[in-house]
Design a protein around this motif. Structure first.
Motif, PDB file in Angstrom:
ATOM      1  N   GLY A 132       0.804  -1.209   0.000  1.00 47.43           N
ATOM      2  CA  GLY A 132       0.000   0.000   0.000  1.00 47.43           C
ATOM      3  C   GLY A 132       0.840   1.264   0.000  1.00 47.43           C
ATOM      4  O   GLY A 132       1.991   1.255   0.446  1.00 47.43           O
ATOM      5  N   LEU A 133       0.255   2.345  -0.506  1.00 48.14           N
ATOM      6  CA  LEU A 133       0.880   3.664  -0.532  1.00 48.14           C
ATOM      7  C   LEU A 133      -0.113   4.676   0.022  1.00 48.14           C
ATOM      8  O   LEU A 133      -1.323   4.558  -0.208  1.00 48.14           O
ATOM      9  CB  LEU A 133       1.277   4.058  -1.954  1.00 48.14           C
ATOM     10  N   SER A 134       0.381   5.677   0.740  1.00 48.66           N
ATOM     11  CA  SER A 134      -0.503   6.720   1.258  1.00 48.66           C
ATOM     12  C   SER A 134       0.206   8.066   1.234  1.00 48.66           C
ATOM     13  O   SER A 134       1.440   8.148   1.233  1.00 48.66           O
ATOM     14  CB  SER A 134      -0.950   6.405   2.691  1.00 48.66           C
ATOM     15  N   ALA A 135      -0.615   9.125   1.213  1.00 49.04           N
ATOM     16  CA  ALA A 135      -0.093  10.493   1.254  1.00 49.04           C
ATOM     17  C   ALA A 135      -1.092  11.354   2.002  1.00 49.04           C
ATOM     18  O   ALA A 135      -2.306  11.160   1.906  1.00 49.04           O
ATOM     19  CB  ALA A 135       0.139  11.045  -0.155  1.00 49.04           C
ATOM     20  N   GLY A 136      -0.580  12.317   2.743  1.00 49.74           N
ATOM     21  CA  GLY A 136      -1.443  13.257   3.439  1.00 49.74           C
ATOM     22  C   GLY A 136      -0.765  14.604   3.561  1.00 49.74           C
ATOM     23  O   GLY A 136       0.465  14.687   3.638  1.00 49.74           O
ATOM     24  N   TYR A 137      -1.574  15.650   3.563  1.00 49.57           N
ATOM     25  CA  TYR A 137      -1.017  16.994   3.701  1.00 49.57           C
ATOM     26  C   TYR A 137      -1.798  17.750   4.768  1.00 49.57           C
ATOM     27  O   TYR A 137      -3.037  17.774   4.750  1.00 49.57           O
ATOM     28  CB  TYR A 137      -1.059  17.771   2.388  1.00 49.57           C
ATOM     29  N   ASP A 138      -1.066  18.356   5.675  1.00 52.16           N
ATOM     30  CA  ASP A 138      -1.651  19.136   6.753  1.00 52.16           C
ATOM     31  C   ASP A 138      -1.582  20.615   6.385  1.00 52.16           C
ATOM     32  O   ASP A 138      -0.505  21.205   6.345  1.00 52.16           O
ATOM     33  CB  ASP A 138      -0.886  18.868   8.057  1.00 52.16           C
ATOM     34  N   PHE A 139      -2.743  21.207   6.099  1.00 47.89           N
ATOM     35  CA  PHE A 139      -2.813  22.615   5.735  1.00 47.89           C
ATOM     36  C   PHE A 139      -3.006  23.518   6.956  1.00 47.89           C
ATOM     37  O   PHE A 139      -3.184  24.721   6.807  1.00 47.89           O
ATOM     38  CB  PHE A 139      -3.973  22.853   4.765  1.00 47.89           C
ATOM     39  N   GLY A 140      -2.992  22.945   8.148  1.00 50.28           N
ATOM     40  CA  GLY A 140      -3.258  23.696   9.371  1.00 50.28           C
ATOM     41  C   GLY A 140      -4.598  23.295   9.933  1.00 50.28           C
ATOM     42  O   GLY A 140      -4.731  22.262  10.581  1.00 50.28           O
ATOM     43  N   VAL A 141      -5.635  24.085   9.672  1.00 54.53           N
ATOM     44  CA  VAL A 141      -6.975  23.736  10.152  1.00 54.53           C
ATOM     45  C   VAL A 141      -7.647  22.706   9.251  1.00 54.53           C
ATOM     46  O   VAL A 141      -8.707  22.181   9.587  1.00 54.53           O
ATOM     47  CB  VAL A 141      -7.873  24.989  10.244  1.00 54.53           C
ATOM     48  N   PHE A 142      -7.031  22.407   8.107  1.00 50.85           N
ATOM     49  CA  PHE A 142      -7.603  21.475   7.144  1.00 50.85           C
ATOM     50  C   PHE A 142      -6.568  20.425   6.779  1.00 50.85           C
ATOM     51  O   PHE A 142      -5.387  20.739   6.609  1.00 50.85           O
ATOM     52  CB  PHE A 142      -8.064  22.227   5.888  1.00 50.85           C
ATOM     53  N   GLY A 143      -6.994  19.172   6.685  1.00 50.30           N
ATOM     54  CA  GLY A 143      -6.098  18.095   6.309  1.00 50.30           C
ATOM     55  C   GLY A 143      -6.730  17.207   5.253  1.00 50.30           C
ATOM     56  O   GLY A 143      -7.955  17.017   5.224  1.00 50.30           O
ATOM     57  N   LEU A 144      -5.914  16.658   4.369  1.00 49.69           N
ATOM     58  CA  LEU A 144      -6.396  15.797   3.291  1.00 49.69           C
ATOM     59  C   LEU A 144      -5.447  14.621   3.130  1.00 49.69           C
ATOM     60  O   LEU A 144      -4.219  14.793   3.136  1.00 49.69           O
ATOM     61  CB  LEU A 144      -6.476  16.580   1.984  1.00 49.69           C
ATOM     62  N   GLY A 145      -5.999  13.419   3.004  1.00 45.04           N
ATOM     63  CA  GLY A 145      -5.172  12.236   2.852  1.00 45.04           C
ATOM     64  C   GLY A 145      -5.823  11.199   1.954  1.00 45.04           C
ATOM     65  O   GLY A 145      -7.044  11.179   1.762  1.00 45.04           O
ATOM     66  N   ALA A 146      -4.994  10.310   1.390  1.00 44.70           N
ATOM     67  CA  ALA A 146      -5.485   9.224   0.544  1.00 44.70           C
ATOM     68  C   ALA A 146      -4.549   8.034   0.683  1.00 44.70           C
ATOM     69  O   ALA A 146      -3.342   8.200   0.891  1.00 44.70           O
ATOM     70  CB  ALA A 146      -5.572   9.663  -0.920  1.00 44.70           C
ATOM     71  N   ASP A 147      -5.118   6.824   0.600  1.00 50.69           N
ATOM     72  CA  ASP A 147      -4.276   5.625   0.567  1.00 50.69           C
ATOM     73  C   ASP A 147      -4.846   4.622  -0.428  1.00 50.69           C
ATOM     74  O   ASP A 147      -6.026   4.670  -0.794  1.00 50.69           O
ATOM     75  CB  ASP A 147      -4.105   5.000   1.960  1.00 50.69           C
ATOM     76  N   TYR A 148      -3.978   3.718  -0.875  1.00 51.13           N
ATOM     77  CA  TYR A 148      -4.333   2.693  -1.848  1.00 51.13           C
ATOM     78  C   TYR A 148      -3.601   1.424  -1.462  1.00 51.13           C
ATOM     79  O   TYR A 148      -2.379   1.440  -1.275  1.00 51.13           O
ATOM     80  CB  TYR A 148      -3.927   3.139  -3.256  1.00 51.13           C
TER      81      TYR A 148
END
Length: 315
Positions: free
Chosen positions: A212-228
């Protein structure tokens, strides 16, 4: 919730839990205690499901360590989870983790009943996932005869584990076999990248390989992530894939919202898509006390929407 922005996790095996209460600290000996109690009113997604009270976590986690000098430490953990007993399941194994280990500098080694390295993988943010956490969870992420190594560098975290090929105490071959797991993550300027691999060789049948691979980014008050993640089943020669997309928003200093989507598909079968959304409120005077609610649904035939609401107290 899980571990959306892992960002080079500090192993609890080596350091104890961050929020643990230190019960005793003297002459190089430390004893810490954690608790995590969660009770829900829940209705599962599906056809004609009913509401019920679910004990999601009733954990007591004991951590001890001895300073051996020369940057070396001996540690151990004994965790109890009584949720199955509270939920009326016919179980007699309240011990969730039980292991000992040695830490030297940034490296720790442990052996006993514990999670595999692949348990670190994943970005989902559900209280109760409609499908699976990821394909590693679908195969297995903990064992009774596990050896594990953790290495924590400045911005890189590496974990590897090996589950011995051994029969369980009753002689059954249904749930045993060899597991080899590897997890690596790195973080820089808010971006977290991770990869994991597992090979499961059961005592009977062909092996199952999962990656599996995953990525996430923390924008501060907002966060977004995905994995496969993908499992190649050597017994059926079919692949099963699962992906997660999740987002979190800090609405206020005490309130957070998470939404996510999942999709799982096995070769030759129809895929299943699911979604969830939840909100959590932490009391401003005691952030370890929270209340929450969640709704979830899938596109399975005749599946009704599920929901839950609950309270959590931890220390």
């Amino acid at each position: 919730m899980k571990k959306l922005f892992l960002a080079v996790a500090v192993s609890t095996m080596a350091a104890g839990s961050v929020n643990a209460a230190t019960i005793y600290d003297k002459d190089g000996f430390v004893y810490k205690l954690n608790g995590d109690f969660q009770v829900q009113l829940r209705k599962k997604t599906g056809n004609d499901t009913s509401e019920y009270v679910d004990f999601d976590d009733l954990e007591l986690k004991n951590y001890v360590s001895y300073d051996l000098n020369d940057d070396m430490k001996a540690f151990g953990r004994l965790d109890f989870d009584l949720k199955d007993h509270a939920n009326g399941k016919d179980v007699n194994k309240p011990i969730e983790e039980a292991y000992l280990g040695i830490q030297y500098g940034v490296t720790s080694f442990s052996f006993g009943k514990q999670n595999f390295a692949s348990d670190e993988f994943g970005v989902e943010e559900a209280y109760e996932v409609p499908l699976e956490d990821d394909q590693f969870a679908a195969v297995g992420t903990d064992g009774d005869d596990t050896l594990r190594v953790n290495i924590k560098l400045d911005n890189v975290y590496i974990a590897a584990s090996y589950e011995l090929e051994a029969k369980d105490k009753t002689g059954s071959t249904a749930i045993t076999g060899e597991f080899i797991d590897l997890f690596v993550s790195t973080e820089f300027t808010g971006l977290t990248l991770a990869a994991a691999y597992q090979q499961h060789s059961p005592l009977v049948g062909e092996s199952l390989d999962t990656w599996g691979l995953s990525a996430g980014y923390d924008f501060g008050v907002f966060g977004l992530g995905a994995d496969y993640s993908v499992t190649d089943d050597g017994n059926t020669n079919k692949d099963t894939t699962l992906y997660n997309v999740a987002a979190t928003v800090d609405v206020t200093s005490t309130t957070g919202v998470a939404i996510g989507m999942q999709n799982q598909e096995t070769d030759g079968s129809d895929d299943v898509t699911a979604w969830y959304a939840n909100v959590t409120y932490k009391f401003p005077t005691q952030k370890n006390v929270s209340v929450f609610a969640e709704v979830a649904d899938t596109d399975k035939d005749n599946a009704d929407m599920g929901f839950l609401a609950g309270m959590r107290v931890k220390f």
